[in-house]
Design an enzyme around this catalytic site. Sequence first.
Site, PDB file in Angstrom:
ATOM      1  N   GLU A  39       2.162  -1.698  -1.923  1.00  0.00           N
ATOM      2  CA  GLU A  39       1.547  -1.861  -0.603  1.00  0.00           C
ATOM      3  C   GLU A  39       0.368  -2.811  -0.668  1.00  0.00           C
ATOM      4  O   GLU A  39       0.153  -3.612   0.251  1.00  0.00           O
ATOM      5  CB  GLU A  39       1.095  -0.505  -0.059  1.00  0.00           C
ATOM      6  CG  GLU A  39       0.658  -0.519   1.399  1.00  0.00           C
ATOM      7  CD  GLU A  39      -0.779  -0.948   1.644  1.00  0.00           C
ATOM      8  OE1 GLU A  39      -1.138  -1.225   2.801  1.00  0.00           O
ATOM      9  OE2 GLU A  39      -1.566  -1.003   0.668  1.00  0.00           O
ATOM     10  N   ASP A  63      -2.380   6.166   5.842  1.00  0.00           N
ATOM     11  CA  ASP A  63      -3.204   5.337   4.960  1.00  0.00           C
ATOM     12  C   ASP A  63      -4.658   5.577   5.341  1.00  0.00           C
ATOM     13  O   ASP A  63      -4.950   6.407   6.211  1.00  0.00           O
ATOM     14  CB  ASP A  63      -2.797   3.864   5.108  1.00  0.00           C
ATOM     15  CG  ASP A  63      -3.070   3.041   3.853  1.00  0.00           C
ATOM     16  OD1 ASP A  63      -4.038   3.356   3.140  1.00  0.00           O
ATOM     17  OD2 ASP A  63      -2.323   2.083   3.601  1.00  0.00           O
TER      18      ASP A  63
END
Length: 350
Positions: free
Chosen positions: A223, A243
Amino acid sequence: MIKTENYRDFILRSLKEIMSVDSPTGFSAAISQKLLSLLSDMGYQGETTNKRLVKVFVPGAKRGLKRAVSAHTDTLGAMVRSVAADGKIRFTRLGGPILPTFDGEYCRIYADGGKVYTGTFLSDSCSCHVYKDSGTLERNENTMFVRLDEEVSSAADVAALGIRTGSPIALDPKTTVTESGFIKSRFLDDKAGSVCLLTALQIMRAEGLRPEYDTDFCFTNYEEVGHGAATVAGDADELLAVDMGCVGADLACKETQVSVCVKDSHGPYDYEMVGRLISLAKENKIDYAADVYPFYGSDVGAAWGAGADAKGGLIGPGVHASHGMERTHLKGMYATISLLCAYLGLEKIK
């Protein structure tokens, strides 16, 4: 309403477990194995993709919709770029850390053959008694190095240890939990989000619940370099990334809240999905803030970039000083887990 604070011990234990495994982006085998072990202990059968993405499928109570929720376990870090003639390790960044915060930090260098060596990130002007510009020299990849904790004085000495161009370098996260509930650590982005996913899975197992719809729980890698969830949402109608939430100037979110992102540097998140998340937070009296993240990208952006035809949303606990010495609060973790569970629409297993 699920009392997520009842899972405090699980949250902190899980955070300690995954923080103990170095996982700079691209160096994912160990963290994938750790996740599979944790999931197995919880009674789930995880699977690993070719890129070492770990996924758990949980069947829902209803049909007609497929969801995916994701968090990423890869972190910022560094990689050996070259070794100088005097044995100093020059490095290249992995992801986008605030590099001056590396100065003076302890690290681990992963050499060939499984050997791990320790070291310290330093600037070339690392002593005020020797260098006039020790406090003013710009900290960047060209003015910093890793001092290896071995008796080396040449590039050949370092090579003999199995350290080479491409060897991963991981920082000590220095995870600390205060009596006031703050969690101080590097890499809360996004190991805190990963713990939120694990806790939701634990809640379902402990309380006999299942999601409203079929759901893939995905723990991604890569990511931090933009392609973590590129293959996640292929058959999903919705993708919710869990997140870190941003805290700082022109932003409403605090570390004690869950943040709902409405737009980041790649553009807006799905308007209907964002509205639904905000409504769920209000209905369930979850402390939240809605914000625009000016310099941010997520796994939803990676999935969209790969062509996923899925609605996308992003939530996470508020994290202060992101990509530096980060901090969140247990209240922010509780709020995020609560909103995640509300989004999943958990129902009793009959």
